[in-house]
Design a protein around this motif. Structure first.
Motif, mmCIF file in Angstrom:
data_model
loop_
_atom_site.group_PDB
_atom_site.id
_atom_site.type_symbol
_atom_site.label_atom_id
_atom_site.label_comp_id
_atom_site.label_asym_id
_atom_site.label_seq_id
_atom_site.Cartn_x
_atom_site.Cartn_y
_atom_site.Cartn_z
ATOM 1 N N THR A 1 -2.359 13.491 -4.706
ATOM 2 C CA THR A 1 -2.710 13.212 -6.284
ATOM 3 C C THR A 1 -3.151 13.910 -6.112
ATOM 4 O O THR A 1 -4.663 14.601 -6.324
ATOM 5 N N ALA B 1 3.187 11.214 -6.238
ATOM 6 C CA ALA B 1 2.311 10.247 -5.808
ATOM 7 C C ALA B 1 3.134 9.741 -6.520
ATOM 8 O O ALA B 1 2.348 8.067 -6.363
ATOM 9 N N LYS B 2 3.572 9.802 -7.660
ATOM 10 C CA LYS B 2 3.601 8.514 -8.903
ATOM 11 C C LYS B 2 5.210 8.125 -9.538
ATOM 12 O O LYS B 2 5.151 6.910 -9.316
ATOM 13 N N HIS B 3 5.887 8.556 -7.601
ATOM 14 C CA HIS B 3 7.557 7.908 -7.031
ATOM 15 C C HIS B 3 6.631 6.868 -6.475
ATOM 16 O O HIS B 3 7.238 5.141 -6.308
ATOM 17 N N THR C 1 1.702 10.978 -0.724
ATOM 18 C CA THR C 1 0.171 10.449 -1.451
ATOM 19 C C THR C 1 -0.243 10.910 -2.335
ATOM 20 O O THR C 1 -1.430 10.420 -2.502
ATOM 21 N N ARG D 1 5.701 1.063 -5.175
ATOM 22 C CA ARG D 1 4.593 -0.582 -5.073
ATOM 23 C C ARG D 1 5.021 -1.200 -6.418
ATOM 24 O O ARG D 1 4.577 -2.729 -6.045
ATOM 25 N N ALA D 2 4.892 -0.660 -7.576
ATOM 26 C CA ALA D 2 4.921 -1.787 -8.694
ATOM 27 C C ALA D 2 5.711 -2.763 -8.253
ATOM 28 O O ALA D 2 6.287 -3.846 -8.047
ATOM 29 N N SER E 1 0.552 -0.694 0.136
ATOM 30 C CA SER E 1 -0.354 -0.229 -0.154
ATOM 31 C C SER E 1 1.009 1.192 -0.272
ATOM 32 O O SER E 1 2.203 1.023 -0.081
ATOM 33 N N ALA E 2 0.367 2.947 -0.400
ATOM 34 C CA ALA E 2 0.536 3.797 -0.087
ATOM 35 C C ALA E 2 1.507 3.902 1.324
ATOM 36 O O ALA E 2 2.865 4.491 1.447
ATOM 37 N N THR F 1 3.560 5.331 -6.434
ATOM 38 C CA THR F 1 2.900 4.255 -7.486
ATOM 39 C C THR F 1 4.392 3.549 -7.679
ATOM 40 O O THR F 1 4.601 2.334 -7.985
ATOM 41 N N GLU F 2 5.797 3.952 -8.081
ATOM 42 C CA GLU F 2 7.112 3.648 -9.057
ATOM 43 C C GLU F 2 7.386 2.398 -7.759
ATOM 44 O O GLU F 2 7.451 0.960 -8.309
#
Length: 644
Positions: A610, A376-378, A608, A383-384, A303-304, A380-381
């Motif tokens: 967005t 937030a994009k970082h 986090t 998490r992936a 999770s974030a 998400t990266e």
């Protein structure tokens, strides 16, 4: 405890969805089926110039019905509809319709089930075509009618040969009823237009009764009732439900066997740890497990909140400092990190990207406000990347596929069994129940997956509560499936077996997994560490604080991803602990653990966040109407019709 709260919210949402679906089916099946509010109106647009009905009773209380209808239009209309009721437990089989117009051309028709009045409706005609005054339509309807035992006794055969739901005048009608054996003497009763009728013709030794040359006003029909000699009528033997029992039972048995023999995991035996467990890096070195990794392992999801826990991990390890003022919070870089995973280094570097050392202090720092909406994009990266790092390491090869394949098999069986069963009425008779059965299966599977993923993260009490909710929802959904299927398609026994088979099977499918030994070993250490955080006594914590005054802060990121941060905070509220060495703030002199909690939430929300995307659009809707037909005044069958 954000992740546990999210899990609880997910479980609650799915259970609520199950309850809503169940209630919706109840309303659909009970409230909408109540046709007491239906108001039928006289239809002056057509008249039936001739109607001939032949009914041949069988010993098992089934009868073969043939209706020949000649309709004459009095004004412009598209066509007619013919209703066959199934509101008293009747069932229709092998329905066949043949329609032509006065020019000899075939006329299209469609079949539907009207739940409001519990009728099968035959709608004859086309939207693109109309009939004018004087035009005629010829319709022949044939079907097998399965009737239950009569309320007056098991020896009665009672039928509304011409139903009381016809909204137009029937100028000339004839009815012929044939019995498998001559009824009891003087037991045949005939009603025409609501009154007893005696001008009947008996043939074939009393086995056939004919009523002809009659005229019927709207909402009146012909009823013929007879009592058969004792022992003539027998119970109907049907093999329609064999497919449901055999295939559904076999599918359930296979899922249970798979659960017994393949779904058994190596027992989890937590090993008590005072500190986070060690792991071996890709470079072969040993280091503490990252909190983001622990968050992924404990529930199978990154999770974030798991990712932002790295901020406080880095702070406790001396890589960054948190400066908190009344107006802004800053992250200050103290040194570079090494011996790390690539995603940890990339996220750390992204925090301070483009930032130059201060001219006054030489420090590199970044404000939370400058990161909000951009970082937030970082998250998400990362998490992936974490999900990719542990992909395929939890369960033995093929087991996840087995779980998905099993629920797909359950879904295919439910869909096609429900859909094909409607073809018992007539080929092409489609009912939405085929698609409806997939909803409870999806809900049960989703509910089970959430519980399975978060099982070790939940407390013992929550596990019990959620398991009760889970099986409760499965029962509700199984009942909903049974209610959604008209009794005219499946009887209650078959529906019950069907509901149980797909309900229990779909409930077990999410648990058809098998942990790897490595995953179990990791769980043993993590759960032992979690149990210590949850159950540690004051005396032990005082000893640990004496050895390491910053012990509380070093464990806090892990407590957060394990969902026990609130418990961890409460354990230290009565203990004397030093402020964290990584924190500088305007309120440092009166620092307590709740200040850090506020800062933690502020950092998490900023990193986090967005910003919403601007969008525009419009919404438009439409409406419709529905109308019903059919009905009977004593006796089975009947129905009716009108024009459209």
């Amino acid at each position: 405890m954000k992740s546990e709260k999210k899990a609880s919210a997910a479980v609650g949402f799915i259970f609520s969805a199950a309850v809503i679906f169940f209630v919706a089916i109840i309303l659909f099946s009970v409230v909408l089926d109540d046709d007491s509010s239906r108001t039928a109106e006289y239809d002056p647009y057509i008249s039936i110039s001739d109607m001939r009905v032949d009914i041949a009773w069988q010993k098992d209380r089934t009868c073969n019905v043939t209706q020949d209808i000649e309709v004459e239009f009095n004004t412009v209309r598209h066509g007619i509809y013919v209703d066959i009721p199934v509101n008293s437990g009747e069932q229709i089989r092998n329905l066949d319709v043949d329609t032509t117009d006065s020019d000899g051309f075939d006329v299209e028709y469609e079949l539907s089930y009207e739940s409001r009045n519990r009728i099968v409706r035959i709608k004859v005609g086309e939207e693109s075509r109309t009939y004018s005054r004087g035009d005629k339509l010829f319709c022949t309807v044939k079907y097998n009618y399965l009737t239950p035992v009569h309320p007056d006794g098991k020896n009665y055969l009672d039928i509304n040969a011409i139903g009381y739901g016809w909204t137009c005048q029937i100028k000339n009608a004839a009815v012929t009823v044939t019995y498998p054996y001559a009824p009891e003497a003087n037991s045949i009763s005939v009603w025409v237009n609501g009154d007893e009728y005696s001008d009947t013709v008996m043939q074939d030794g009393g086995r056939t009764v004919t009523v002809s040359g009659i005229s019927l006003t709207p909402f009146h029909g012909v009823r013929v009732k007879a009592e058969m000699p004792n022992g003539i009528l027998i119970s109907r033997k049907s093999f329609e439900g064999v497919w449901t029992v055999v295939v559904g039972g076999a599918l359930l048995a296979v899922v249970i066997l798979l659960m017994i023999f393949l779904g058994k995991d190596k027992p989890v035996t937590p090993v008590i740890n005072f500190y986070p467990p060690y792991i071996t890096t890709s470079k072969g070195t040993r280091r503490r497990m990252l909190p983001v990794q622990m968050g992924k392992i404990i529930d199978g999801k990154c999770s974030a909140n798991d990712v932002t826990s790295l901020i406080f991990y880095w702070a406790s390890e001396g890589y960054i400092r948190i400066d908190d003022t009344d107006s802004e919070t800053y992250l200050v870089k103290l040194k570079d990190i090494n011996e790390v995973t690539h995603y940890e280094k990339e996220m750390f570097d992204a925090l301070f990207k483009g930032k130059k050392p201060s001219k006054n202090t030489g420090e590199i720092k970044v404000s939370l406000s400058s990161l909000s909406g951009k970082f937030a994009k970082h998250i998400t990266e990362v998490r992936a990347d974490v999900n990719a790092e542990y992909r395929g390491t939890y369960y033995r090869g093929g087991y996840s596929f087995l779980s998905i394949a099993a629920v797909l098999c359950v879904g295919l069986f439910a869909f096609f069994n429900a859909l094909l069963s409607t073809f018992r009425v007539a080929f092409g008779f489609f009912n939405i129940i085929g698609a409806v059965t997939l909803i409870p299966i999806a809900l049960a599977y989703a509910f089970g997956r959430v519980i399975n993923s978060y099982y070790h993260k939940f407390t013992d009490t929550k596990r019990k509560v959620f398991l009760v909710l889970f099986f409760g929802s499965v029962i509700l959904l199984s009942i909903a499936v049974m209610l959604s299927i008209p009794t005219s398609v499946m009887d209650w026994l078959e529906k019950s077996i069907f509901g149980v088979c797909i309900g229990v099977s779909s409930a077990l499918c999410p648990f058809l997994t098998r942990r790897t030994d490595e995953y179990t070993d990791s769980l043993n250490e993590i759960l032992g560490f979690r149990n210590f955080i949850r159950d540690a006594e004051k005396e032990k914590l005082e000893v640990l604080l004496k050895d390491d005054p910053q012990y509380y802060y070093g464990i806090l990121p892990y407590a957060n991803v394990l969902g026990v941060s609130d418990i961890w905070e409460n354990k230290f509220k009565d203990l004397q602990i030093e402020p964290p060495t990584y924190y500088r703030g305007s309120r440092a002199s009166v620092f307590d653990i709740y200040v850090l909690s506020r800062v933690s939430h502020s950092i998490g929300n900023s990193l986090t966040y967005t910003p919403p995307k601007a969008n525009s659009g419009s919404f438009s809707g439409g409406g419709g109407h529905s109308h019903g037909g059919g009905g009977s005044f004593g006796g089975f069958g009947g129905g009716g019709g009108g024009s459209w």
